[in-house]
Design an enzyme around this catalytic site. Structure first.
Site, PDB file in Angstrom:
ATOM      1  CB  ILE B 314      -0.986   0.036   1.200  1.00 33.12           C
ATOM      2  CG1 ILE B 314      -0.244   0.051   2.526  1.00 33.12           C
ATOM      3  CG2 ILE B 314      -1.945  -1.137   1.146  1.00 33.12           C
ATOM      4  CD1 ILE B 314      -1.154   0.377   3.722  1.00 33.12           C
ATOM      5  CB  CYS B 375      -1.953  -9.852  -0.150  1.00 25.39           C
ATOM      6  SG  CYS B 375      -3.460  -9.129   0.531  1.00 25.39           S
ATOM      7  N   GLY B 378      -5.183  -9.977   3.299  1.00 28.55           N
ATOM      8  CA  GLY B 378      -6.293 -10.385   2.453  1.00 28.55           C
ATOM      9  C   GLY B 378      -7.398  -9.374   2.368  1.00 28.55           C
ATOM     10  CG  ASP B 380      -5.231  -3.393   1.535  1.00 27.36           C
ATOM     11  OD1 ASP B 380      -6.211  -2.640   1.531  1.00 27.36           O
ATOM     12  OD2 ASP B 380      -4.469  -3.501   2.508  1.00 27.36           O
ATOM     13  NE  ARG B 381      -0.319  -6.473  -1.322  1.00 31.14           N
ATOM     14  CZ  ARG B 381       0.923  -6.457  -0.848  1.00 31.14           C
ATOM     15  NH1 ARG B 381       1.941  -6.519  -1.684  1.00 31.14           N
ATOM     16  NH2 ARG B 381       1.159  -6.395   0.444  1.00 31.14           N
TER      17      ARG B 381
END
Lengths: 803, 603
Positions: B314, B375, B378, B380-381
């Site tokens: 981020i 990620c 779990g 964001d990406r």
């Protein structure tokens, strides 16, 4: 048409011995597993081999079939086994079909069989066997599959097929020797295993010659290299053989004004109201002024025949176009730099005289713009384009993704887009002078046939909505380029005479016009596809349009005396006769369905239309300026003229980075208003607005293909709707006419936009691959952000959770 | 179009039209009021200021501040200059110049917005005018930092549609054909006892018991266990999402987790390996071991294949957007535009996210194997990848309502930390938790819609509206970090949903070129040759770059559609009169209604 249906006895399916009449060769595979990417060479002895080839050359060989392949193919094509069994009518080549389809006057020069053409699409070695031929017109690959009938393309060039490369379209030829690429130019000692042909329309062909007889390899390679890469005589151009052999050439000019007659020029003067101050002259009849100038052209009324003749037309302002306010765009061929002082003194005096005459009322103030110093040189343009096109001549998928990572900086380093930007900016400057400052603009260049053509054409496209119609644009190209004397033959290097002369000047114009077309789609009667096929037509030597340096050259070669063919002058085709290349259905793609046609003004409406136009354009900052100046000037006495001249003949300030404020204001003010698609059109030239002409440059690259996407998706929907509306209109008329409408109307064929690819209407036979394209290149380092990169999103020590 | 009396700049056209709505509704609207006001919006203060417009120079005007917006109207300019900025978009308010500063307009406020612009106001040095306005703005722009309510909680707008009804997890799973004999719905998280950042309703393998889930939760970061996001209707392969396993430095293993992943693998009836996509770059995944995280090792998960998708964290994304702003605001980088754009890496990140999603989608549709995406946490990406893959695979999500469901499910439901990433109402502008992850997702969607202009029911305005209200705090939709917190704050009872606004005026957000197509996988080309900077969003404040609105191509198409409908109607009338005149059976002709059915109707 080149095939004869022959039925062969065949056992039922599934036995492993019967084979479908398919000629596509897929790469041999082990046990029906998926293709091994590591495999390098195709082998005709295993897997599928082309039927035609086998029957012709190896009749006694046993047939090798991999039954799993058959089933796979069936699964792919979705046909049932049963159907297959019934279908085994094998298309059997017979002697007649091995010949390519030849145009009148086209001669087969050499050929080679069992050439393997790779399909570029997936980096595998998939491809087809066929015959490679070279004629005096084209290089052609004859693939046994080419008569595939189920997919009759909607858009097909009748002259140049998918696997045809005209000799003038060949850009570079490489041979591959032991995996190494080598440029092929002249005499060859060794013959390559693979031939790569890069085309000027950006296609890339890969041919494998490993299975071709050595004799044939020698003949075809040296033939292709010789005919496409070595210097040629003008008379050896296919243009002449075609013109002498082709019967009854049609002369469909689609209202394009050719500017070959005095009348055409007079009409143009009248159309633009330029006839008050300018006249068409016949001084050059018999080319007694210059062979570089057209037979007829237009000059200011005050220019005498004597001065035109004095320096072969140099130093004479030649009229291009008149703006609605009377200001005119002129061009002039400059004097070359003279060593001799007295000569240059005389020339200077001559020029001063000319300037003086045409700066006097009724003529407007005059601005000079020496394009050779205010725009990039032809050499810069050539260098930029050479680098730019290289980005699109892609060998394989790996290449594509490797260059993808640095794509933007690669694009920038070519400088091509920047050149487009500078040219557009120059055109805006000129438009501002004409429109706002009310001055005449005189473009100066050594021969006035290169950048002058670009700028004057662009200015007219921007300022004269007639130039945005198809016939208007074609007339413009005739006026400024073809008759105007742009050296197409030299600039395209069609004869391979000198690379120094080569420069993509005309392509530069098309690229600039494309920017306008994509920024203002409703303003043009033609589409980007039109521009793309026009650019392709540069290399099709059946049209005279782009194959002479001047009107004089064309006229003198037209007579046909030197050839021992039939009597009479040649009748050349013009490229504007689109029916020669495309049938009506395909021509539909050249017309923009979004074009909002200008309501045809009759005499009474004309004034109001003009008024509206003017109001649209007039900007608060410039009103009334010109008129006061002119009034002032009229009171001047002769001895003052000299001083005033300094002011009246302004030069452009050429610090291109810092445009004059008035220009900025002109640009901003125009863009803050709603667009009048029939009025003045200014291109947006900020960085993000200048784009790559994707259709022309990406159309052959399978990786760049969007299945069911791209601008064509919306274009197809609009076309469909247009057709539907039209058919409804017809139906309504019929209902009105009350002829009991029993006739069944078929709903117009729909282009299923979801099935079209963004490459449409080009690259038709690219197979739809189900697999998405995946980048293979690796992420480059974020050098300067190491600390950030290493961090986690949110720092939380999770190890505590484990307890 | 724009007559001279219309304001030159309408910073947020949406605000304008919605206030027209309320005018029509007649609620809480003071007649003759110059500034727009929503029901529930109250005026706080107003001041004479000079707006330092970066494009047109100083503009004298009056600024009005309400509990929802900052509104500026110029006093001298013609056309009138208007700024209409919801306070929620404000990220930072700075004072510029001191009492002693000289020079014209050097004393005032500089406001940094979350939507790619800065606003500068010059104020008079006398009196306390700056202090007052600064305090008011700070208070209302950052209500969370002042123990105040978000505007969403005082907003009294009324809409004919209720956006909270758009997403019902149970019906969405039913639409996917779930539960079935292999997948079950579990209520184990009903009170967020298993995982406080997950939704209450989860879909898990039929063969895994709730006890199993609890054990697995112990081995997954923040208890975010693998759960189903989407099932392929034909291949039955699934997209699962979760957080990283707690492997740690010592390489811990967890039998339950291993078994659970095997159960997932088997659930689609195929025997091939389970594919795990770790969205992070390899090195970051390894580095995570140091803090107790990590990834699924080969030894522990022999039936799984692990791929890293190399999407950055981020912080990298935040910096990238910052650089992008530098080159487009206020002025667009003139020379070397392309290399400047490249140096921001913004499109490169977009490319990587899209590439990852394509891989996920391709794997699932090829039918051999199910896919697990994670990620670190779990949210964001992972959310980007699963939602984009679902958008590629399931045409339902390409409709207006379907997309709302997708956002509601994969982002809001599964705990993308909107509050932290956006910093709603929070004055801490430098918070390292902030990051444009959702913006990046919307950008990816825009790239797809650009590549496939007929595949999406919604238009660009839809996406821009979502982004505007991501910050505005006018709706409860994006407030708070998790379902648990939203329930606690009674968001659905006390606030309105953004989807209420959109669904009440759908035609405005509809793409006229949309052609409905079922079950077609849509793979964008994640190549720089096709990726473009979203000019209409990132550079929309710059009047010199602005695109022609409305889009002329769209406009022309709409005209044609209207013309066609008119013809069909007139033709029908004609035929009726003709048929009545002649008692002839011309039944064989294609009737207009048949023709209509051939064509998608867009209204």
């Amino acid at each position: 048409m080149w095939y004869q249906e022959v039925s062969l006895p065949c056992e039922g399916p599934g036995t492993g011995t019967g084979g479908p009449g398919k000629t596509r060769v897929s790469h041999p595979r082990a046990g029906g597993g998926s293709g091994q990417p590591g495999e390098r060479c195709p082998c005709p002895r295993q897997g599928w081999v082309p039927m035609g080839f086998r029957v012709l050359h190896s009749q006694n060989h046993p047939r090798f079939y991999d039954s799993t392949e058959v089933i796979k193919e069936q699964a792919r094509s979705g046909r049932s086994l049963q159907l297959r069994a019934n279908e085994i009518h094998i298309k059997e080549p017979i002697e007649k079909e091995v010949n390519p389809r030849l145009l009148p006057g086209e001669l087969l020069l050499c050929e080679a069989s069992t050439v393997y053409k790779y399909m570029q699409e997936d980096g595998s070695n998939r491809g087809t066997y066929g015959k490679l031929v070279c004629t005096n017109f084209k290089i052609s690959f004859l693939d046994d599959d080419s008569a595939s009938d189920d997919n009759e393309p909607q858009f097909k060039n009748k002259i140049v097929g998918e696997n045809d490369i005209t000799l003038q379209c060949v850009d570079q030829i490489y041979g591959v020797y032991d995996e190494k690429k080598k440029l092929l130019t002249g005499q060859l000692r060794k013959y390559p295993e693979k031939l790569i042909i890069y085309c000027k329309d950006l296609r890339v062909f890969n041919f494998c010659l490993r299975y071709t007889k050595e004799e044939e390899v020698k003949r075809i390679v040296s033939g292709i290299v010789h005919h496409s890469q070595t210097p040629k005589l003008l008379k050896r151009l296919f243009l002449f053989s075609y013109a002498s052999a082709a019967p009854n050439n049609t002369d469909g000019r689609n209202q394009t004004v050719m500017f070959e007659t005095l009348e055409d020029w007079r009409d143009e003067l009248e159309r633009t109201k330029g006839n008050v101050k300018y006249k068409a002259v016949t001084t050059n009849e018999g080319y007694r002024v210059s062979e570089k100038l057209p037979l007829y052209f237009v000059v200011p009324l005050c220019i005498s025949e004597e001065s035109i003749l004095k320096y072969e037309g140099r130093g004479i302002p030649i009229w291009c176009w008149s703006c609605h306010n009377g200001a005119a765009l002129l061009k002039m061929s400059a004097f070359p730099k003279e060593q001799d002082d007295s000569t240059s003194q005389m020339q200077k005096a001559f020029l001063d005289g000319i300037y003086k005459t045409i700066s006097k009322p009724p003529y407007e103030l005059l601005k000079l713009d020496d394009l050779s110093s205010s725009l990039p040189s032809l050499q810069d343009i050539q260098t930029a384009y050479t680098r730019f096109k290289q980005l699109f001549l892609i060998d394989n998928s790996t290449d594509f993704w490797a260059t993808d990572v640095k794509w933007f900086s690669l694009l920038e380093s070519t400088n091509w887009l920047e050149i487009i930007r500078r040219v557009l900016k120059k055109a805006i400057e000129v438009a501002e002078c004409l429109e706002i400052q009310h001055t005449n603009v005189l473009l100066i260049e050594e021969t006035a046939t290169d950048l002058c053509c670009v700028i004057s054409s662009l200015v007219q496209v921007m300022m004269d909505s007639y130039s945005r119609t198809k016939s208007g644009f074609q007339s413009l190209i005739q006026k400024e380029w073809v008759i105007g004397g742009h050296g197409f033959l030299d600039r395209c290097n069609h004869l391979h005479k000198s690379e120094k002369e080569e420069a993509p000047v005309f392509l530069l114009l098309l690229n600039c016009v494309w920017q306008l077309v994509q920024q203002y789609p409703p303003a043009f009667e033609f589409t980007e596809t039109y521009l793309t096929v026009l650019s392709d037509s540069l290399y099709v030597p059946i049209f005279s349009t782009f194959f002479f340096n001047s009107q004089h050259q064309r006229d003198t070669n037209k007579s046909g005396e030197s050839l021992k063919t039939q009597s009479g002058p040649f009748r050349f085709l013009t490229v504007w006769d689109w029916a020669v290349q495309f049938d009506p259905k395909a021509q539909a793609f050249l017309n923009n369905p979004l074009y909002a046609e200008k309501p045809k003004p009759d005499k009474s409406q004309r004034k109001t239309a003009r008024f509206k136009h003017q109001r649209q354009l007039s900007l608060p900052l410039t009103q009334a300026k010109p008129s006061t100046k002119r009034g002032f000037f009229r009171e001047e006495t002769d001895h003052l003229i000299k001083n005033i001249l300094g002011k009246r003949i302004g030069k452009f300030i050429n610090s291109s980075d810092e445009p004059p404020n008035s220009l900025r204001e002109f640009y901003d003010s125009w863009h803050s208003k709603p667009v009048d698609y029939h009025g003045l059109l200014l291109p947006r030239i900020d960085g993000p607005e200048i784009k790559v002409w994707a259709q022309r440059y990406l159309r052959w690259i399978p990786e760049a293909q969007l299945h069911g996407g791209g601008t064509i998706a919306t274009a197809a929907k609009i076309l469909d709707l247009m057709e539907e509306v039209q058919s409804l209109q017809v139906k309504m008329d019929e209902e009105h006419s009350q002829a009991v409408s029993g006739a069944v109307h078929s709903v117009p064929m729909r282009r299923n936009s979801a099935r079209l690819s963004s490459l449409f209407p080009f690259a038709l036979l690219q197979r739809q691959s189900v697999k998405p394209a995946l980048p293979t290149s690796t992420w480059k380092d974020l050098e300067d952000e190491d600390d950030l990169v290493k961090r986690d999103d949110e720092f939380v020590d999770l190890s505590g959770d484990m307890l | 179009m724009a007559s001279s009396s219309t304001p030159k700049y309408i910073s947020n056209s949406l605000e304008n039209s919605s206030s027209k709505r309320t005018l029509k509704d007649g609620t809480n609207w003071e007649q003759n009021e110059e500034i727009p006001r929503l029901p529930g919006e109250t005026r706080v203060t107003d001041k004479d200021v000079i707006y330092m417009c970066p494009f047109n120079g100083p503009v004298k005007g009056r600024v009005y501040i309400t509990n929802y917006r900052l509104y500026l109207r110029s006093v001298e300019n013609d056309p009138v200059v208007i700024l209409n900025v919801p306070l929620g978009v404000i990220s930072r308010i700075e004072k510029m110049g001191g009492a002693s500063s000289r020079g014209e307009n050097s004393y005032g406020l500089d406001i940094t917005c979350k939507d790619m612009r800065n606003l500068r106001f010059a104020l008079k040095q006398e009196g306390h005018s700056r202090r007052d306005i600064f305090e008011v703005l700070t208070k209302y722009a950052f209500p969370q930092s002042h123990n105040m309510l978000f505007f969403a909680f005082v907003n009294e707008e009324k809409f004919p549609e209720n956006g909270w009804m758009v997403y019902n997890p149970m019906s969405e799973y039913r639409r996917q054909g779930l539960p079935n004999e292999r997948w079950r719905v579990t209520f184990i998280n009903e009170h967020y006892g298993l995982c406080d950042t997950y939704p209450s309703l989860l879909v898990v393998p039929y063969n895994a018991t709730d006890e199993d889930l609890k054990k697995v939760a112990a081995f997954r970061s923040r208890n975010r266990i693998p759960v189903l996001s989407w099932i392929h209707p034909e291949t039955q392969a699934v997209i699962m999402r979760c957080s990283q396993p707690l492997v740690g430095m010592s390489g811990k293993r967890n039998k339950d987790d291993e078994r659970y992943l095997d159960v997932i693998r088997e659930a689609n009836g195929q025997i091939s390996k389970l594919t795990i996509y770790d969205a992070r770059p390899n090195v970051n995944a390894v580095a995570n071991k140091a803090t107790g995280g990590g990834y699924e090792g080969e030894d522990a998960y022999p039936n799984a294949e692990l791929f890293f998708l190399d999407i950055h964290n981020i912080h990298v994304m935040r910096e990238s957007l910052k650089k992008l702003k530098d080159i487009v605001y206020p002025n667009v980088e003139e020379s070397h535009w392309l290399s400047s754009l490249e140096s921001t890496h913004w499109l490169e990140h977009i490319k990587l996210v899209l590439t990852g999603a394509i891989q996920v989608a391709d794997k699932v549709s090829s039918g051999r194997s199910s896919v697990l995406v994670h990620c670190s946490d779990g949210w964001d990406r992972t959310a980007q990848l699963t939602s984009l893959a679902m958008l590629m695979l399931d045409s339902y999500y390409r409709t207006i309502e379907g997309f709302e469901v997708l956002v509601q499910k994969e982002w809001i439901g599964f705990g993308h930390k909107f509050a932290s990433r956006i910093g709603h109402g929070d004055k801490n502008h430098a918070d390292a938790d902030r990051s444009p992850i959702f913006l990046q997702f919307i950008d990816c969607v825009w790239q797809m819609s650009k590549q496939f202009p007929t595949a999406f029911e919604f238009n660009e305005q839809f996406l821009i509206t979502i982004l505007d209200h991501l910050y505005s705090c006018r709706f409860g939709t994006f407030l708070y970090n998790s379902e648990l917190l939203r329930e606690k704050e009674k968001v659905t009872e006390k606030t309105l949903s953004l989807w209420s606004l959109i669904n009440s005026e759908k035609s405005k957000y509809t793409n006229p070129f949309y052609s409905k197509e079922l079950n077609r996988a849509l793979y964008p080309v994640a190549s720089m040759r096709h990726l473009e900077l979203w000019v209409n969003y990132y550079i929309r404040w710059n009047p010199r770059i602005r695109q022609q609105q409305p889009n002329p191509v769209e406009q022309r198409y709409m005209e044609l559609l209207a013309l066609r409908d008119d013809y069909i109607r007139r033709l029908e009338e004609l035929q009726i009169t003709n048929n009545s005149k002649i008692s002839n059976s011309s039944a064989s002709s294609t009737s207009p209604s048949q023709m209509v059915s051939q064509v998608q109707t867009h209204f």
